[in-house]
Write an enzyme that holds these catalytic residues in place. Structure first.
Site, PDB file in Angstrom:
ATOM      1  N   HIS A  68       0.864  -1.197   0.000  1.00 36.05           N
ATOM      2  CA  HIS A  68       0.000   0.000   0.000  1.00 36.05           C
ATOM      3  C   HIS A  68       0.894   1.238   0.000  1.00 36.05           C
ATOM      4  CE1 HIS A  68      -3.819   2.106   1.768  1.00 36.05           C
ATOM      5  NE2 HIS A  68      -3.092   2.960   1.070  1.00 36.05           N
ATOM      6  N   HIS A 103       1.357   5.009  -2.325  1.00 33.99           N
ATOM      7  CA  HIS A 103       1.000   5.923  -3.429  1.00 33.99           C
ATOM      8  C   HIS A 103       2.269   6.614  -3.893  1.00 33.99           C
ATOM      9  CE1 HIS A 103      -3.329   5.650  -2.359  1.00 33.99           C
ATOM     10  NE2 HIS A 103      -2.830   5.426  -1.147  1.00 33.99           N
ATOM     11  N   HIS A 153      -9.498   1.295  -1.340  1.00 35.38           N
ATOM     12  CA  HIS A 153      -9.445   1.837   0.015  1.00 35.38           C
ATOM     13  C   HIS A 153     -10.857   1.721   0.586  1.00 35.38           C
ATOM     14  CE1 HIS A 153      -5.679   3.526  -1.269  1.00 35.38           C
ATOM     15  NE2 HIS A 153      -5.502   4.242  -0.180  1.00 35.38           N
ATOM     16  N   GLU A 188     -11.277   3.347   5.993  1.00 41.28           N
ATOM     17  CA  GLU A 188     -10.250   4.211   6.580  1.00 41.28           C
ATOM     18  C   GLU A 188     -10.978   5.275   7.411  1.00 41.28           C
ATOM     19  OE1 GLU A 188      -8.102   6.541   3.668  1.00 41.28           O
ATOM     20  OE2 GLU A 188      -6.436   6.971   5.026  1.00 41.28           O
ATOM     21  N   ASP A 235       1.857   3.893   2.990  1.00 40.37           N
ATOM     22  CA  ASP A 235       0.816   4.735   2.384  1.00 40.37           C
ATOM     23  C   ASP A 235       1.421   5.934   1.636  1.00 40.37           C
ATOM     24  OD1 ASP A 235      -1.752   5.438   1.689  1.00 40.37           O
ATOM     25  OD2 ASP A 235      -2.414   5.984   3.694  1.00 40.37           O
ATOM     26  N   ASP A 236       1.768   6.989   2.385  1.00 37.61           N
ATOM     27  CA  ASP A 236       2.347   8.200   1.783  1.00 37.61           C
ATOM     28  C   ASP A 236       3.531   8.640   2.639  1.00 37.61           C
ATOM     29  OD1 ASP A 236       0.142   8.905  -0.302  1.00 37.61           O
ATOM     30  OD2 ASP A 236      -0.956   8.541   1.557  1.00 37.61           O
TER      31      ASP A 236
HETATM   32  N1  ADE Z   1      -4.502   8.928  -1.541  1.00 36.68           N
HETATM   33  C1  ADE Z   1      -3.271   8.881  -1.056  1.00 36.68           C
HETATM   34  N2  ADE Z   1      -3.275   8.397   0.193  1.00 36.68           N
HETATM   35  C2  ADE Z   1      -4.565   8.120   0.506  1.00 36.68           C
HETATM   36  C3  ADE Z   1      -5.213   7.594   1.632  1.00 36.68           C
HETATM   37  N3  ADE Z   1      -4.571   7.238   2.740  1.00 36.68           N
HETATM   38  N4  ADE Z   1      -6.559   7.471   1.591  1.00 36.68           N
HETATM   39  C4  ADE Z   1      -7.225   7.818   0.500  1.00 36.68           C
HETATM   40  N5  ADE Z   1      -6.661   8.321  -0.584  1.00 36.68           N
HETATM   41  C5  ADE Z   1      -5.338   8.463  -0.601  1.00 36.68           C
HETATM   42 ZN    ZN Z   2      -3.655   4.856   0.646  1.00 34.05          ZN
END
Ligand code: ADE
Ligand code: ZN
Length: 335
Positions: A14, A16, A194, A197, A275-276
């Site tokens: 996971h 991005h 997703h 969340e 994630d990011d």
């Molecule tokens: N785009 C990038 N990170 C995300 C996340 N955690 N949830 C939804 N969209 C995303």
């Molecule tokens: Zn994500």
């Protein structure tokens, strides 16, 4: 424990690519594209990385991604992340990218996919890191817009393994994308999304039953619904959990309150992911390290998380087994 985690062979499921954009690289690329940023310096930009919810983060994340213009930009961004994978013993990664963030600004689909996939090829050769791609639809846009993206992707189909669904969850349920997921599956893409969340358990049910997903991104809120937990276990679906993302976006107050350990104990198949990472304060190894400390995870649990990361990847069985063998040998020597 830290050394054990750092050297542990693992996969990231996971991630991005736009969320790996470190301020230093962002400034460099903005400069070469003659784009003036709202922020005066790397430090000033980094200071803006404080979020109360998912939307706070998305607003700044889309701004950052807005400086990517050329194939070289997408290549540099992707190769920079893959270099970090090699340093962390991430042996395989499944990279999400958001074409619409760029095509909406007039960037050609071809520019995006060629930049990213050339970096993936180079990383296979030079870094011994394996990677595949997940094309994510933006859920705040219409299903019609997602269909357009699906169409644009067809000439590059062999470079893309799966489709995902991301961006603002609340108010944009999976059912909004029923038809485009059906069409994506027909094209041979594996569906993920997703779900849960910020959205409730109902969103996860829709992702399972309507989008037919093969893996759940986040999925935290499945714990609201006992029948859903049992269904996820029955279908043998893994959750791609992102602990530092969850604290950064206030999905979870404190890592000590994170439900990952509870998920493991319930028999849910979980993995740890970043994630990011440029925005949430840690690469995947930092996610493992901080979560291990907060929840007192054992080496055996860490091994199982890493094993799940290969087992529930979209690699062929033979490639999965090669990585799991490498992991097993490491664990036997270091447990
Ligand atoms: N785009 C990038 N990170 C995300 C996340 N955690 N949830 C939804 N969209 C995303
Ligand atoms: Zn994500």
């Amino acid at each position: 424990m830290q050394k054990f985690i750092e050297n542990l062979p693992k996969a990231e499921l996971h991630l991005h690519i736009e969320g790996t954009f470190e301020p230093e690289l962002l400034f460099k690329i903005a400069q070469r594209n003659n784009i003036k940023l709202k922020y005066g310096s790397v430090e000033e930009l980094r200071k803006a990385y404080s979020f109360n919810c998912l939307q706070d983060f998305l607003d700044i994340y889309y701004q950052g991604a807005g400086v990517l213009m050329t194939e070289q930009d997408f290549y540099d961004l992707t190769y920079s992340y893959l270099t970090k994978c090699a340093e962390q013993n991430v042996r395989h990664t499944e990279i999400m990218f958001d074409p619409q963030t760029h095509t909406e600004r007039g960037i050609a689909f071809e520019t995006i996919i060629n930049g990213i996939s050339k970096a993936v090829e180079a990383a296979k050769q030079n870094l011994n890191v394996s990677a595949l791609l997940i094309m994510s639809y933006l859920r705040h846009l219409s299903e019609e817009a997602a269909f357009k993206t699906l169409e644009q992707s067809i000439p590059f189909k062999e470079k893309i393994t799966a489709v995902g669904l991301d961006s603002s969850e609340k108010g944009n349920p999976p059912s909004k994308f029923k038809n485009v997921f059906e069409a994506s599956i027909k094209e041979g893409y594996i569906p993920v999304a997703h779900a849960g969340e910020e959205g409730d358990a109902g969103y996860i049910w829709e992702a399972l039953d309507i989008l037919k997903i093969k893996r759940i991104d986040h999925g935290n809120n499945c714990l609201q619904d006992e029948a859903l937990i049992q269904e996820i276990i029955k279908r043998d679906l893994a959750l791609t959990v992102c602990p530092l993302s969850n604290t950064a976006l206030q999905v979870v107050k404190d890592l000590k309150d994170h439900s990952l350990k509870k998920m493991i104990d319930l028999g849910l198949k979980t993995t740890i992911n970043s994630d990011d990472p440029a925005y949430f304060g840690g690469q995947v190894n930092q996610n493992y390290i901080d979560t291990q400390k907060a929840l007192n995870l054992t080496k055996e649990e860490l091994y199982q998380l890493a094993k799940n990361s290969f087992q529930y990847s979209f690699l062929s069985d033979s490639n999965k087994n090669t990585f799991i063998k490498e992991l097993d040998e490491y664990y036997l020597k270091n447990k």
